[in-house]
Design a protein around this motif. Structure first.
Motif, PDB file in Angstrom:
ATOM      1  N   THR A 113       0.812  -1.224   0.000  1.00 30.18           N
ATOM      2  CA  THR A 113       0.000   0.000   0.000  1.00 30.18           C
ATOM      3  C   THR A 113       0.841   1.266   0.000  1.00 30.18           C
ATOM      4  OG1 THR A 113      -0.149  -0.083   2.427  1.00 30.18           O
ATOM      5  CG2 THR A 113      -1.918  -1.133   1.167  1.00 30.18           C
ATOM      6  N   ARG A 115       3.386   4.204  -1.490  1.00 32.04           N
ATOM      7  CA  ARG A 115       3.603   4.900  -2.744  1.00 32.04           C
ATOM      8  C   ARG A 115       4.749   5.882  -2.542  1.00 32.04           C
ATOM      9  NH1 ARG A 115       0.619   1.250  -3.550  1.00 32.04           N
ATOM     10  NH2 ARG A 115      -1.342   1.230  -4.704  1.00 32.04           N
ATOM     11  N   ARG A 118       3.917   9.504  -1.763  1.00 36.25           N
ATOM     12  CA  ARG A 118       3.185   9.836  -0.535  1.00 36.25           C
ATOM     13  C   ARG A 118       4.145   9.770   0.654  1.00 36.25           C
ATOM     14  NH1 ARG A 118      -2.313  10.033  -0.928  1.00 36.25           N
ATOM     15  NH2 ARG A 118      -3.333   8.998  -2.689  1.00 36.25           N
ATOM     16  N   HIS A 121       0.806   8.273   3.883  1.00 31.07           N
ATOM     17  CA  HIS A 121      -0.485   7.652   3.584  1.00 31.07           C
ATOM     18  C   HIS A 121      -0.324   6.524   2.564  1.00 31.07           C
ATOM     19  CE1 HIS A 121      -2.414  10.609   6.008  1.00 31.07           C
ATOM     20  NE2 HIS A 121      -2.031  11.613   5.242  1.00 31.07           N
ATOM     21  N   GLU A 123      -2.293   3.517  -0.171  1.00 30.54           N
ATOM     22  CA  GLU A 123      -3.288   3.498  -1.247  1.00 30.54           C
ATOM     23  C   GLU A 123      -3.443   2.069  -1.762  1.00 30.54           C
ATOM     24  OE1 GLU A 123      -3.032   4.967  -5.825  1.00 30.54           O
ATOM     25  OE2 GLU A 123      -2.626   6.497  -4.296  1.00 30.54           O
ATOM     26  N   SER A 125      -4.875   0.223  -5.148  1.00 30.84           N
ATOM     27  CA  SER A 125      -5.297   0.518  -6.513  1.00 30.84           C
ATOM     28  C   SER A 125      -6.375  -0.452  -6.977  1.00 30.84           C
ATOM     29  CB  SER A 125      -4.104   0.431  -7.465  1.00 30.84           C
ATOM     30  OG  SER A 125      -3.693  -0.927  -7.621  1.00 30.84           O
ATOM     31  N   GLN A 151      -1.146   0.284   6.097  1.00 31.48           N
ATOM     32  CA  GLN A 151      -2.050   1.241   6.720  1.00 31.48           C
ATOM     33  C   GLN A 151      -3.406   0.587   6.992  1.00 31.48           C
ATOM     34  OE1 GLN A 151      -0.265   1.895   3.964  1.00 31.48           O
ATOM     35  NE2 GLN A 151       0.977   3.714   4.334  1.00 31.48           N
ATOM     36  N   VAL A 165      -6.104   3.696   4.915  1.00 30.24           N
ATOM     37  CA  VAL A 165      -5.527   3.530   3.590  1.00 30.24           C
ATOM     38  C   VAL A 165      -6.526   4.008   2.533  1.00 30.24           C
ATOM     39  CG1 VAL A 165      -6.275   1.108   3.395  1.00 30.24           C
ATOM     40  CG2 VAL A 165      -4.327   1.926   2.055  1.00 30.24           C
ATOM     41  N   ARG A 166      -6.072   4.775   1.565  1.00 25.26           N
ATOM     42  CA  ARG A 166      -6.938   5.286   0.506  1.00 25.26           C
ATOM     43  C   ARG A 166      -7.458   4.117  -0.329  1.00 25.26           C
ATOM     44  NH1 ARG A 166      -5.210   8.830   4.115  1.00 25.26           N
ATOM     45  NH2 ARG A 166      -5.192  10.989   3.390  1.00 25.26           N
ATOM     46  N   GLY A 167      -8.753   4.130  -0.623  1.00 26.68           N
ATOM     47  CA  GLY A 167      -9.356   3.054  -1.398  1.00 26.68           C
ATOM     48  C   GLY A 167      -9.853   1.897  -0.555  1.00 26.68           C
ATOM     49  N   HIS A 168      -9.830   2.048   0.760  1.00 28.87           N
ATOM     50  CA  HIS A 168     -10.199   0.927   1.627  1.00 28.87           C
ATOM     51  C   HIS A 168     -11.661   0.521   1.488  1.00 28.87           C
ATOM     52  CE1 HIS A 168     -11.454   4.349   4.133  1.00 28.87           C
ATOM     53  NE2 HIS A 168     -12.274   3.509   4.726  1.00 28.87           N
TER      54      HIS A 168
END
Length: 274
Positions: A113, A115, A118, A121, A123, A125, A151, A165-168
């Motif tokens: 996760t 990047r 970043r 944080h 992510e 995909s 995350q 986490v973004r996209g969770h």
């Protein structure tokens, strides 16, 4: 029975040698079938820190699956961060950033996760969501199905919401429908087992604390998780044991047990107990 040892946020470079030795002893006593490192293995992704981390995991006596955390990408060496962010991680732990473990009763799928662009944080995909879903859908009925991220996908405190986490949300819906039982993570140094609501089937977030580092949260000791699943456990039950380091005895002691029952066993719910 299969035993999985979850170790997170070791932050080598800030480790307590006494806690490191106690964790090696716990692994020797419990003899896990597989060890999961859910990120932030080092403090600043320095070669010496990765070497210390590798020397530690080599003493655990079991296959090790790791995912990088945000601390495992160089922060101050910008050229390396942008051009070869995982070079030092790969030198220590190999080229596979999203390893997979399969046995007769375990499926563990790792997701990177981090990047490079970043700071902290994470992510997930669309490609990662799809890849994990395919693997989960192909799992056998006897396998406990765990996804590993760094995350968290769910938090218990408002202050930790920015760390999600973004996209969770999309990932959890897809992975639950595909058959996931657990999503394991770290990053926030706070251990808990949390049932996730409004999913296609029961699924739990399993968070580990910081294993051996001085970077503990207030009133939260160093801790790791042991997951037990299989014929020697209660039928259809995954036992999740939280082991905390006790300075008084100089060892990890079992502090909490959560029992979760995947939906295919016909029993839903979790029963935390001390």
């Amino acid at each position: 029975m299969s035993v999985l040892l979850q170790i997170s946020d070791t932050h080598f470079g800030t480790e307590h040698p006494q806690v490191v030795e106690a964790l090696v002893e716990l692994a020797a006593q419990r003899r896990p079938d597989v060890v999961v490192l859910s990120g932030d293995i080092t403090q600043r992704a320095r070669p010496a820190q990765f070497r210390a981390a590798k020397a530690f995991v080599d003493r655990l006596g079991a296959p090790v699956l790791g995912v990088p955390g945000n601390h495992d990408i160089p922060l101050f060496d910008l050229w390396t961060r942008l051009r070869r962010p995982y070079a030092r991680y790969i030198a220590a732990f190999g080229a596979e950033l999203e390893p997979l473990y399969r046995s007769s009763d375990l499926l563990v799928v790792c997701v990177n996760t981090t990047r490079a662009w970043r700071h902290k944080h994470g992510e997930i995909s669309a490609l990662q969501v799809a890849r994990v879903s395919r693997l989960l859908e192909a799992a056998g009925p006897a396998q406990l199905r765990a996804v590993v991220v760094h995350q968290p996908v769910a938090v218990t405190l408002t202050e930790d919401v920015p760390n999600l986490v973004r996209g969770h949300a999309v990932a959890l819906q897809r992975w639950a429908a595909a058959g996931a039982d657990l999503v394991m993570g770290g990053h926030i140094h706070l251990p808990y087992v949390m049932a996730l609501q409004d999913m296609a089937r029961p699924i739990w977030a399993v968070q580990a604390g910081t294993a051996v580092s001085s970077r503990v949260r207030k009133d939260v000791p160093n801790s790791v998780n042991l997951l037990c699943w299989g014929e020697d456990s209660a039928p259809g039950c995954c036992r999740i044991e939280q082991w905390d380091f006790s300075a008084d005895v100089g060892a990890f002691v079992r502090a909490r047990v959560s029992e979760v029952r995947p939906a295919r066993a016909g029993i839903e719910g979790s029963v935390p107990r001390s």
